[in-house]
Design a protein around this motif. Structure first.
Motif, PDB file in Angstrom:
ATOM      1  N   PRO A   1       0.804  -1.225   0.000  1.00 62.16           N
ATOM      2  CA  PRO A   1       0.000   0.000   0.000  1.00 62.16           C
ATOM      3  C   PRO A   1       0.835   1.271   0.000  1.00 62.16           C
ATOM      4  O   PRO A   1       0.279   2.362  -0.166  1.00 62.16           O
ATOM      5  CB  PRO A   1      -0.802  -0.113   1.304  1.00 62.16           C
ATOM      6  CG  PRO A   1       0.098  -0.898   2.206  1.00 62.16           C
ATOM      7  CD  PRO A   1       0.800  -1.888   1.316  1.00 62.16           C
ATOM      8  N   ILE A   2       2.137   1.147   0.178  1.00 54.30           N
ATOM      9  CA  ILE A   2       3.012   2.311   0.306  1.00 54.30           C
ATOM     10  C   ILE A   2       4.061   2.356  -0.802  1.00 54.30           C
ATOM     11  O   ILE A   2       4.124   3.283  -1.589  1.00 54.30           O
ATOM     12  CB  ILE A   2       3.721   2.323   1.681  1.00 54.30           C
ATOM     13  CG1 ILE A   2       2.697   2.260   2.817  1.00 54.30           C
ATOM     14  CG2 ILE A   2       4.601   3.562   1.804  1.00 54.30           C
ATOM     15  CD1 ILE A   2       1.760   3.443   2.900  1.00 54.30           C
ATOM     16  N   ALA A   3       4.904   1.334  -0.871  1.00 54.84           N
ATOM     17  CA  ALA A   3       6.079   1.360  -1.748  1.00 54.84           C
ATOM     18  C   ALA A   3       5.744   0.898  -3.157  1.00 54.84           C
ATOM     19  O   ALA A   3       4.763   0.181  -3.392  1.00 54.84           O
ATOM     20  CB  ALA A   3       7.180   0.470  -1.166  1.00 54.84           C
ATOM     21  N   ARG A   4       6.570   1.304  -4.102  1.00 53.47           N
ATOM     22  CA  ARG A   4       6.485   0.785  -5.451  1.00 53.47           C
ATOM     23  C   ARG A   4       6.936  -0.672  -5.453  1.00 53.47           C
ATOM     24  O   ARG A   4       7.700  -1.094  -4.591  1.00 53.47           O
ATOM     25  CB  ARG A   4       7.384   1.594  -6.393  1.00 53.47           C
ATOM     26  CG  ARG A   4       7.127   3.075  -6.386  1.00 53.47           C
ATOM     27  CD  ARG A   4       5.739   3.410  -6.879  1.00 53.47           C
ATOM     28  NE  ARG A   4       5.500   2.871  -8.213  1.00 53.47           N
ATOM     29  CZ  ARG A   4       4.340   2.951  -8.854  1.00 53.47           C
ATOM     30  NH1 ARG A   4       3.297   3.521  -8.266  1.00 53.47           N
ATOM     31  NH2 ARG A   4       4.202   2.466 -10.071  1.00 53.47           N
ATOM     32  N   PRO A   5       6.479  -1.481  -6.421  1.00 54.73           N
ATOM     33  CA  PRO A   5       6.827  -2.903  -6.407  1.00 54.73           C
ATOM     34  C   PRO A   5       8.315  -3.185  -6.329  1.00 54.73           C
ATOM     35  O   PRO A   5       8.744  -4.086  -5.617  1.00 54.73           O
ATOM     36  CB  PRO A   5       6.222  -3.403  -7.734  1.00 54.73           C
ATOM     37  CG  PRO A   5       5.080  -2.489  -7.987  1.00 54.73           C
ATOM     38  CD  PRO A   5       5.521  -1.136  -7.490  1.00 54.73           C
ATOM     39  N   ALA A   6       9.129  -2.403  -7.030  1.00 56.22           N
ATOM     40  CA  ALA A   6      10.566  -2.661  -7.038  1.00 56.22           C
ATOM     41  C   ALA A   6      11.204  -2.408  -5.678  1.00 56.22           C
ATOM     42  O   ALA A   6      12.275  -2.948  -5.381  1.00 56.22           O
ATOM     43  CB  ALA A   6      11.244  -1.799  -8.099  1.00 56.22           C
ATOM     44  N   ASP A   7      10.565  -1.597  -4.851  1.00 55.72           N
ATOM     45  CA  ASP A   7      11.127  -1.250  -3.550  1.00 55.72           C
ATOM     46  C   ASP A   7      10.495  -2.011  -2.401  1.00 55.72           C
ATOM     47  O   ASP A   7      10.887  -1.841  -1.249  1.00 55.72           O
ATOM     48  CB  ASP A   7      10.938   0.256  -3.292  1.00 55.72           C
ATOM     49  CG  ASP A   7      11.566   1.114  -4.374  1.00 55.72           C
ATOM     50  OD1 ASP A   7      12.673   0.757  -4.815  1.00 55.72           O
ATOM     51  OD2 ASP A   7      10.946   2.102  -4.788  1.00 55.72           O
ATOM     52  N   SER A   8       9.522  -2.841  -2.682  1.00 57.42           N
ATOM     53  CA  SER A   8       8.738  -3.472  -1.627  1.00 57.42           C
ATOM     54  C   SER A   8       9.374  -4.767  -1.150  1.00 57.42           C
ATOM     55  O   SER A   8       9.896  -5.551  -1.954  1.00 57.42           O
ATOM     56  CB  SER A   8       7.320  -3.754  -2.126  1.00 57.42           C
ATOM     57  OG  SER A   8       6.572  -4.418  -1.121  1.00 57.42           O
ATOM     58  N   PRO A   9       9.301  -5.049   0.150  1.00 60.58           N
ATOM     59  CA  PRO A   9       9.744  -6.347   0.671  1.00 60.58           C
ATOM     60  C   PRO A   9       8.701  -7.440   0.466  1.00 60.58           C
ATOM     61  O   PRO A   9       8.958  -8.602   0.796  1.00 60.58           O
ATOM     62  CB  PRO A   9       9.937  -6.065   2.162  1.00 60.58           C
ATOM     63  CG  PRO A   9       8.935  -4.996   2.465  1.00 60.58           C
ATOM     64  CD  PRO A   9       8.885  -4.130   1.229  1.00 60.58           C
ATOM     65  N   LEU A  10       7.546  -7.089  -0.063  1.00 53.47           N
ATOM     66  CA  LEU A  10       6.455  -8.039  -0.241  1.00 53.47           C
ATOM     67  C   LEU A  10       6.539  -8.723  -1.600  1.00 53.47           C
ATOM     68  O   LEU A  10       7.105  -8.181  -2.547  1.00 53.47           O
ATOM     69  CB  LEU A  10       5.110  -7.328  -0.104  1.00 53.47           C
ATOM     70  CG  LEU A  10       4.903  -6.561   1.198  1.00 53.47           C
ATOM     71  CD1 LEU A  10       3.613  -5.754   1.143  1.00 53.47           C
ATOM     72  CD2 LEU A  10       4.894  -7.500   2.399  1.00 53.47           C
ATOM     73  N   ARG A  11       5.943  -9.909  -1.688  1.00 54.93           N
ATOM     74  CA  ARG A  11       5.944 -10.676  -2.940  1.00 54.93           C
ATOM     75  C   ARG A  11       4.515 -10.852  -3.434  1.00 54.93           C
ATOM     76  O   ARG A  11       3.701 -11.494  -2.762  1.00 54.93           O
ATOM     77  CB  ARG A  11       6.586 -12.048  -2.706  1.00 54.93           C
ATOM     78  CG  ARG A  11       8.083 -12.006  -2.518  1.00 54.93           C
ATOM     79  CD  ARG A  11       8.635 -13.326  -1.993  1.00 54.93           C
ATOM     80  NE  ARG A  11       8.102 -14.496  -2.689  1.00 54.93           N
ATOM     81  CZ  ARG A  11       8.306 -15.756  -2.290  1.00 54.93           C
ATOM     82  NH1 ARG A  11       9.023 -15.983  -1.195  1.00 54.93           N
ATOM     83  NH2 ARG A  11       7.795 -16.765  -2.963  1.00 54.93           N
ATOM     84  N   PRO A  12       4.159 -10.294  -4.591  1.00 51.73           N
ATOM     85  CA  PRO A  12       2.806 -10.504  -5.116  1.00 51.73           C
ATOM     86  C   PRO A  12       2.486 -11.986  -5.257  1.00 51.73           C
ATOM     87  O   PRO A  12       3.305 -12.773  -5.745  1.00 51.73           O
ATOM     88  CB  PRO A  12       2.847  -9.814  -6.472  1.00 51.73           C
ATOM     89  CG  PRO A  12       3.904  -8.764  -6.324  1.00 51.73           C
ATOM     90  CD  PRO A  12       4.953  -9.379  -5.442  1.00 51.73           C
ATOM     91  N   ALA A  13       1.280 -12.357  -4.825  1.00 59.14           N
ATOM     92  CA  ALA A  13       0.905 -13.767  -4.791  1.00 59.14           C
ATOM     93  C   ALA A  13       0.131 -14.211  -6.021  1.00 59.14           C
ATOM     94  O   ALA A  13       0.025 -15.405  -6.268  1.00 59.14           O
ATOM     95  CB  ALA A  13       0.075 -14.054  -3.541  1.00 59.14           C
TER      96      ALA A  13
END
Length: 398
Positions: free
Chosen positions: A247-259
């Motif tokens: 909800p905050i970072a751009r995908p390249a900067d995110s620690p999350l992995r799209p499922a």
């Protein structure tokens, strides 16, 4: 807008015979990764993973089990039907349901051990009636409207609601688990409304404690969890972040992995000559001979028709990112694969509409940006003839 890229070298994997024409692949290993990460941020608070709307389109029961195995201790849904479906699927973790009409039949949910949120006296009376019908005490989360002006009890009505809850506790019909609310602008770091809502929640909780209750407090959604550790309180409620959409970072900067990866297959290829139009209205016309690939997904399946206004939509096909030619139709769209011979493409080849973003591939966040919406709407909008395939993250079907 995604750039067009050159074909990746080497052989490309192709689906086997009988593979679906349209498929949403859900990676449970990504769900587990995201849950572990978010639970690690939670400052000792419990993690309630939100699996409403069929797990944001990812499959509620499968996501629930993956999240519980990775550190979540509770689950949240909107409706009674969603809660009872999880119970029917064997999910027995603590489970909160929070959005109901007062004329709903609450007895089945109470009998199934579903915790219920209430936002007013009429609502509470219906829930207590359901508890009496079930012959079981209901566990309540009292929702205060702290400034979102949506669901929740307004401050002026809060004392009267607490009086009614006190009577229910006294006669053994209910117990108070929590006082809670929902942030309006946690995805805007520094927004003063966040602090105002927190103060109102604490004020509501103080009144509850004055009546002898000892409620837990919960306020933070995904954005609040990731940006406001001071507001983690007793329970955090991540939703969209569990699915790898930051909800905050751009995908390249995110620690999350799209499922979720949405993909289709090529149904037809052809070459058209210069001057030929493609799709309704001929908004796209070939300037030179072009190879085209037909993909059988459209707006009936959750591919927004407006996504290709102005030729903005891109997909990954044949190892490269290519533009969509012409309008997205109800059942299909066409990909411009370049001049003949540039991009080898064949019937049955996979087409990635959005996914993890690896190697420059398209993402749900980019779709949302193009449409002026949020990625929540993109993944929950996948529907129609799209088959959901849930994997364990290592290629096997879960």
């Amino acid at each position: 807008m995604l750039p067009t890229t050159d074909p990746a070298p080497g052989p490309r994997p192709r689906p086997g015979p009988g593979a679906p024409a349209a498929e949403a692949v859900v990676d449970l290993d990504a769900v587990r990764h995201n849950t572990r990460y978010l639970s690690g941020l939670a400052s000792g608070a419990e993690t309630m993973v939100v699996v409403k709307a069929d797990g944001y389109g990812h499959g509620a029961a499968a996501v629930a089990r993956a999240a519980l195995s990775a550190g979540a201790t509770r689950l949240g849904v909107a409706t009674l039907e969603e809660a009872l479906a999880l119970r029917a699927d064997g999910v027995d973790a603590p489970l909160l349901s929070w959005l109901h009409l007062p004329d709903a039949d609450f007895a089945a949910a109470v009998a199934a051990g579903v915790e219920l949120s209430v936002s007013g006296r009429v609502h509470l009376a219906a829930v207590l009636a359901g508890a009496r019908a079930a012959g079981r005490r209901v566990r309540l989360h009292l929702k205060a409207d702290t400034g979102l002006s949506r669901n929740g009890c307004p401050p002026g009505e809060w004392p009267a609601l607490l009086d009614d809850v006190s009577q229910g506790v006294a006669d053994g019909t209910c117990e108070v688990v929590a006082v809670w609310s929902h942030l309006a602008a946690a995805d805007e770091p520094g927004q003063p409304a966040v602090d105002s809502q927190a103060a109102r929640l604490h004020a509501a909780a103080a009144l509850a404690r004055d009546r002898g209750f000892a409620p837990q407090l919960h306020l933070c959604n995904s954005a609040g969890l990731m940006t406001r550790p001071d507001l983690h309180l007793d329970v955090v409620r991540p939703g969209i972040a569990v699915y790898g959409l930051d909800p905050i970072a751009r995908p390249a900067d995110s620690p999350l992995r799209p499922a979720m990866t949405l993909r289709g297959r090529v149904a037809l290829t052809k070459t058209v000559e210069a001057g030929e139009g493609v799709s309704y209205g001929h908004e796209w016309v070939a300037r030179e001979p072009r190879t085209l690939a037909l993909v059988p997904l459209g707006y009936a399946d959750g591919v927004p028709r407006r996504l290709n206004d102005g030729g903005r939509m891109r997909v990954r096909i044949g190892g490269t990112v290519r533009p969509v030619a012409g309008r997205v139709c109800m059942d299909q769209f066409v990909v411009d694969c370049g001049r003949p011979g540039i991009l080898p493409v064949a019937i049955g080849d996979p087409v990635e509409l959005f996914g993890t973003g690896a190697d420059g591939g398209p993402t749900a966040r980019e779709w949302a940006d193009e449409l002026g919406t949020i990625h929540y709407e993109i993944v929950t909008g996948v529907r129609g003839r799209v088959r959901r395939t849930v994997t364990d993250g290592r290629g096997g079907v879960a």
